[in-house]
Write a protein that holds these residues in place. Structure first.
Motif, PDB file in Angstrom:
ATOM      1  N   LYS A  12       0.831  -1.207   0.000  1.00 54.41           N
ATOM      2  CA  LYS A  12       0.000   0.000   0.000  1.00 54.41           C
ATOM      3  C   LYS A  12       0.865   1.257   0.000  1.00 54.41           C
ATOM      4  N   ALA A  13       1.963   1.226   0.756  1.00 51.24           N
ATOM      5  CA  ALA A  13       2.869   2.376   0.813  1.00 51.24           C
ATOM      6  C   ALA A  13       3.567   2.590  -0.530  1.00 51.24           C
ATOM      7  N   LEU A  14       3.962   1.500  -1.186  1.00 50.93           N
ATOM      8  CA  LEU A  14       4.599   1.620  -2.510  1.00 50.93           C
ATOM      9  C   LEU A  14       3.652   2.284  -3.504  1.00 50.93           C
ATOM     10  N   LEU A  15       2.378   1.902  -3.462  1.00 51.62           N
ATOM     11  CA  LEU A  15       1.400   2.470  -4.396  1.00 51.62           C
ATOM     12  C   LEU A  15       1.183   3.957  -4.144  1.00 51.62           C
ATOM     13  N   LYS A  16       1.300   4.398  -2.889  1.00 49.78           N
ATOM     14  CA  LYS A  16       1.098   5.813  -2.558  1.00 49.78           C
ATOM     15  C   LYS A  16       2.341   6.662  -2.801  1.00 49.78           C
ATOM     16  N   ALA A  17       3.485   6.013  -3.016  1.00 46.66           N
ATOM     17  CA  ALA A  17       4.742   6.752  -3.182  1.00 46.66           C
ATOM     18  C   ALA A  17       4.953   7.234  -4.612  1.00 46.66           C
ATOM     19  N   SER A  18       4.134   6.763  -5.559  1.00 44.98           N
ATOM     20  CA  SER A  18       4.316   7.143  -6.961  1.00 44.98           C
ATOM     21  C   SER A  18       3.570   8.428  -7.274  1.00 44.98           C
ATOM     22  N   PRO A  19       4.240   9.416  -7.917  1.00 42.88           N
ATOM     23  CA  PRO A  19       3.518  10.629  -8.321  1.00 42.88           C
ATOM     24  C   PRO A  19       2.486  10.318  -9.387  1.00 42.88           C
ATOM     25  N   ASP A  20       1.372  11.061  -9.353  1.00 42.54           N
ATOM     26  CA  ASP A  20       0.249  10.786 -10.244  1.00 42.54           C
ATOM     27  C   ASP A  20      -0.263  12.108 -10.810  1.00 42.54           C
ATOM     28  N   PHE A  21      -0.751  12.063 -12.055  1.00 44.82           N
ATOM     29  CA  PHE A  21      -1.262  13.283 -12.693  1.00 44.82           C
ATOM     30  C   PHE A  21      -2.493  13.843 -11.977  1.00 44.82           C
ATOM     31  N   ASP A  22      -3.200  12.992 -11.222  1.00 48.16           N
ATOM     32  CA  ASP A  22      -4.444  13.437 -10.580  1.00 48.16           C
ATOM     33  C   ASP A  22      -4.239  13.959  -9.163  1.00 48.16           C
ATOM     34  N   MET A  23      -2.984  14.072  -8.729  1.00 47.73           N
ATOM     35  CA  MET A  23      -2.733  14.563  -7.364  1.00 47.73           C
ATOM     36  C   MET A  23      -3.173  16.020  -7.246  1.00 47.73           C
ATOM     37  N   PRO A  24      -3.992  16.342  -6.240  1.00 53.24           N
ATOM     38  CA  PRO A  24      -4.418  17.731  -6.073  1.00 53.24           C
ATOM     39  C   PRO A  24      -3.273  18.626  -5.610  1.00 53.24           C
ATOM     40  N   GLU A  25      -3.413  19.921  -5.835  1.00 57.14           N
ATOM     41  CA  GLU A  25      -2.414  20.912  -5.449  1.00 57.14           C
ATOM     42  C   GLU A  25      -2.129  20.806  -3.949  1.00 57.14           C
ATOM     43  N   GLY A  26      -0.851  20.738  -3.594  1.00 56.48           N
ATOM     44  CA  GLY A  26      -0.470  20.714  -2.189  1.00 56.48           C
ATOM     45  C   GLY A  26      -0.357  19.335  -1.576  1.00 56.48           C
ATOM     46  N   GLU A  27      -0.869  18.288  -2.253  1.00 56.53           N
ATOM     47  CA  GLU A  27      -0.765  16.938  -1.698  1.00 56.53           C
ATOM     48  C   GLU A  27       0.673  16.431  -1.810  1.00 56.53           C
ATOM     49  N   ARG A  28       1.139  15.776  -0.739  1.00 58.00           N
ATOM     50  CA  ARG A  28       2.505  15.274  -0.723  1.00 58.00           C
ATOM     51  C   ARG A  28       2.546  13.788  -1.064  1.00 58.00           C
ATOM     52  N   LEU A  29       3.668  13.383  -1.651  1.00 54.54           N
ATOM     53  CA  LEU A  29       3.903  11.959  -1.831  1.00 54.54           C
ATOM     54  C   LEU A  29       4.110  11.316  -0.463  1.00 54.54           C
ATOM     55  N   VAL A  30       3.699  10.063  -0.341  1.00 49.45           N
ATOM     56  CA  VAL A  30       3.858   9.352   0.924  1.00 49.45           C
ATOM     57  C   VAL A  30       5.106   8.477   0.817  1.00 49.45           C
ATOM     58  N   ALA A  31       6.205   8.947   1.399  1.00 52.65           N
ATOM     59  CA  ALA A  31       7.447   8.176   1.381  1.00 52.65           C
ATOM     60  C   ALA A  31       7.373   7.057   2.410  1.00 52.65           C
ATOM     61  N   LEU A  32       7.973   5.912   2.091  1.00 52.40           N
ATOM     62  CA  LEU A  32       7.931   4.775   3.010  1.00 52.40           C
ATOM     63  C   LEU A  32       8.657   5.093   4.311  1.00 52.40           C
ATOM     64  N   ARG A  33       9.772   5.813   4.174  1.00 49.35           N
ATOM     65  CA  ARG A  33      10.552   6.185   5.343  1.00 49.35           C
ATOM     66  C   ARG A  33      10.907   7.653   5.210  1.00 49.35           C
ATOM     67  N   ASP A  34       9.934   8.516   5.465  1.00 50.30           N
ATOM     68  CA  ASP A  34      10.157   9.944   5.277  1.00 50.30           C
ATOM     69  C   ASP A  34      11.137  10.451   6.330  1.00 50.30           C
ATOM     70  N   VAL A  35      12.172  11.132   5.867  1.00 47.10           N
ATOM     71  CA  VAL A  35      13.185  11.681   6.762  1.00 47.10           C
ATOM     72  C   VAL A  35      12.931  13.172   6.889  1.00 47.10           C
ATOM     73  N   ALA A  36      12.546  13.606   8.068  1.00 43.62           N
ATOM     74  CA  ALA A  36      12.212  15.018   8.269  1.00 43.62           C
ATOM     75  C   ALA A  36      13.488  15.832   8.384  1.00 43.62           C
ATOM     76  N   PRO A  37      13.701  16.802   7.485  1.00 35.47           N
ATOM     77  CA  PRO A  37      14.886  17.644   7.605  1.00 35.47           C
ATOM     78  C   PRO A  37      14.749  18.609   8.785  1.00 35.47           C
ATOM     79  N   ALA A  38      15.890  18.997   9.335  1.00 30.48           N
ATOM     80  CA  ALA A  38      15.876  19.981  10.416  1.00 30.48           C
ATOM     81  C   ALA A  38      15.574  21.361   9.837  1.00 30.48           C
ATOM     82  N   ALA A  39      15.257  22.299  10.726  1.00 33.76           N
ATOM     83  CA  ALA A  39      15.032  23.679  10.274  1.00 33.76           C
ATOM     84  C   ALA A  39      16.307  24.200   9.626  1.00 33.76           C
ATOM     85  N   PRO A  40      16.189  24.928   8.521  1.00 34.07           N
ATOM     86  CA  PRO A  40      17.391  25.408   7.834  1.00 34.07           C
ATOM     87  C   PRO A  40      18.139  26.429   8.679  1.00 34.07           C
TER      88      PRO A  40
END
Length: 621
Positions: free
Chosen positions: A262-290
């Motif tokens: 299910k996570a693999l299927l959500k990780a692929s970009p799609d033409f129908d993604m609404p504005e502002g929606e993010r890809l769902v990474a399997l292991r999203d790494v949150a960057p620190a504040a710049p």
């Protein structure tokens, strides 16, 4: 139900490293029915290539099959079952199977083909090893196979070397080599990963056609779920050496059960993604504040103005026949501050050359690049060497290949510090502190600074490349195919990171790619290039929902989506290529030399068409 041509039962493979066994395939079982296509899906490191090496008897010397069976029922021997796992990997029996009854297409056609032998010699060698023929007859069979896989002039192509062929043609040559002995099973290891969407569509269509003609089975190894949805009959999903889920393609896509799938299927970009929606990474790494200094600069950059004006870029190269080859012709566009501008096209369209010309990595024959700095406009093409060196920090680049773009002899600290050292920015202590901040900014542990690139995954190496690009506080970053070499899940991580950095730092991107789904996710304004020229340019929504140029339409139709209800249109996979003007309607070819110009379709949407045409003519074509 079709009889199983290949059956793997409880396969366990380990590698001996420093005297210890490291198990990488952990009890995998799967089946490949005769005449069917089974897709083996997973990320890099999941063990799928090791499984294919085990089938072919091509495991490295330290690779050990310590349990399980690999049963191959050879139709040529009345279905007699051979356990490949028990064969001597250097013995006559496995060599007879390998290349004869089981063919394989490797991922990278350039490194898989010998650069010092012609295409014909290499394909013919495979034939002569398994089915010896008189020389003349062998050449005729080889030329016939070259024609079968889509070469236009097999007699001439036989004598060409790999470097004379495009990526798509090299992959066709690999396919011809794998099929020359008419194998019962074809193993295709990421056969289309490095190819453009239209060439990919051609290769996939060709594989399906030849499968029908030869009745062979295909084991397709890939991480691209779009490809799987369009060609596979059954799917096996592997993760860290174990099968997570397996079943018919319809069940896998319509009724996925395992969280990993299910996570693999959500990780692929799609033409129908609404504005502002993010890809769902399997292991999203949150960057620190710049870092604070970067954020202050971001706040001071005015938006809604053009950061870069590119006008009439032209670049030609000399050929061995003395003629000039036009790589870029009359390319013009603007990149707005804080926005991402997408540049899309097939290999050879000139898009990477445009990025190099803007960076002054190559010298344009003519045209201008104006960078609107805070102190005023800068004519990038007019800068002398010293001025260019001082200007370099304003524009940086993220390269396509995260392996070759990082020096294997430098630590991560040295790689990130190098731009600061060249520009004389800060003391040693300040540069090290800056490197720590940048590692945190891209979601990597600063403790890794003393490591070398080989100890990182592809996604981590690309993050290091991003940190290096940020080291000098640039306004514009040119991203040259930054995720084309990455798995879909790692791709989602990197794309989300680039979006986060753009929002927090006010960065401007020129995003070069052949993947339209990725560009749709990243860019607000997109230009489509074909044969060195921009053929269509406009806002993302206009380009994807109202494409005007036939080349743009072909590109969109050729994108394989992970959706069984939106199958790939294999009709775009015609020999000759979607970028060949001969295949376009007359309105887009031009009635006379120089008659093509950018036609305004409204709302910032332009298309290259004959000046005699109107917007109605173009949309009706």
């Amino acid at each position: 139900m079709a009889k199983d041509l290949l059956r793997i039962e409880n396969l366990r493979v380990s590698f001996a490293v420093h005297g210890q066994l490291n198990e990488v395939v952990k009890g995998v079982s799967l089946r490949v029915p005769a005449g069917r296509t089974v897709a083996l899906v997973g990320e890099s490191g999941s063990g799928k290539t090791v499984i294919s090496q085990s089938i072919m008897g091509l495991l490295p010397p330290n690779g050990i099959i310590h349990d399980g069976r690999i049963l191959f029922a050879d139709p040529a021997k009345d279905g007699k079952v051979i356990d490949i796992a028990e064969l001597d990997r250097d013995g006559k029996k496995i060599r007879k199977l390998r290349g004869g009854r089981i063919g394989m297409i490797f991922q990278e056609p350039m490194s898989s083909l010998s650069p010092v032998h012609t295409i014909g010699n290499q394909i013919e060698e495979a034939l002569q090893l398994h089915r010896p023929h008189p020389r003349k007859e062998a050449r005729a069979i080889t030329e016939e196979m070259l024609g079968l896989v889509g070469f236009r002039d097999p007699r001439r192509n036989y004598d060409q070397y790999p470097f004379e062929l495009s990526g798509g043609l090299r992959q066709r040559a690999m396919l011809a080599m794998a099929l020359i002995c008419r194998p019962a099973l074809l193993i295709a290891d990421e056969p289309t990963t490095a190819l453009d969407v239209t060439i990919q569509a051609q290769v996939l269509k060709l594989m399906k056609t030849l499968q029908g003609e030869m009745g062979m089975a295909i084991l397709l190894i890939t991480h691209d779920l779009g490809v799987v949805a369009n060609v596979a009959d059954e799917v096996v999903v592997v993760y860290r050496g174990r099968v997570m889920e397996a079943g018919p393609v319809d069940d896998i896509f319509r009724r996925p059960q395992h969280p990993y799938l299910k996570a693999l299927l959500k990780a692929s970009p799609d033409f129908d993604m609404p504005e502002g929606e993010r890809l769902v990474a399997l292991r999203d790494v949150a960057p620190a504040a710049p870092p604070l200094d970067l954020r202050r600069e971001a706040g001071n950059r005015p938006a809604s103005t053009a950061l870069l004006n590119v006008r009439n870029l032209r670049k030609t190269y000399g050929s061995k026949h003395g003629a000039r080859v036009v790589a870029v012709e009359n390319v013009s566009f603007d990149i707005m501050r804080g926005h991402c501008f997408g540049l899309v096209g097939e290999s050879g369209s000139g898009k990477t050359t445009v990025g190099n010309l803007i960076m002054r990595a190559r010298t344009a024959d003519s045209g201008s690049v104006i960078f609107n700095d805070r102190a005023g406009p800068v004519d990038v093409m007019g800068l002398d060497d010293n001025e260019l060196r001082a200007f370099r920090p304003r524009m940086q680049m993220i390269f396509q290949d995260p392996v070759s773009s990082l020096s294997p002899r430098m630590t991560v600290l040295d790689i990130i510090r190098e731009p600061m050292i060249i520009q004389g920015r800060g003391s040693d202590a300040e540069q090290k502190h800056r490197a720590v901040e940048l590692m945190e900014c891209v979601g990597l542990d600063p403790r890794f600074l003393s490591r070398y690139p080989h100890s990182f995954s592809g996604g981590q190496r690309q993050r290091i490349g991003i940190a290096r690009a940020l080291a000098l506080n640039p306004d514009l970053i040119i991203c040259d195919e930054p995720v084309s070499a990455l798995d879909v899940s790692v791709q989602a991580q990197v794309l989300n990171l680039l979006k986060d950095l753009q929002a927090s730092l006010g960065l401007t991107y020129l995003f070069v790619s052949h993947n339209l789904a990725v560009v749709h996710y990243m860019a607000t304004q997109i230009a489509v290039m074909a044969r060195g020229r921009i053929v269509e340019i406009g806002p993302r929504d206009a380009l994807f929902h109202r494409p005007a140029h036939p080349y743009t339409r072909s590109l969109l139709k050729a994108v394989p989506l992970p959706d069984l209800d939106r199958k790939l249109d294999f009709d775009v996979a015609f020999t000759g290529g979607a970028s060949d003007p001969v295949t376009w309607p007359e309105e887009f070819r031009g009635t006379a030399p120089g008659s093509l110009e950018m036609l305004d379709l409204g709302g910032g949407h332009f298309v290259l068409a004959d000046r005699a045409c109107t917007a109605r003519d173009v949309t009706a074509a």
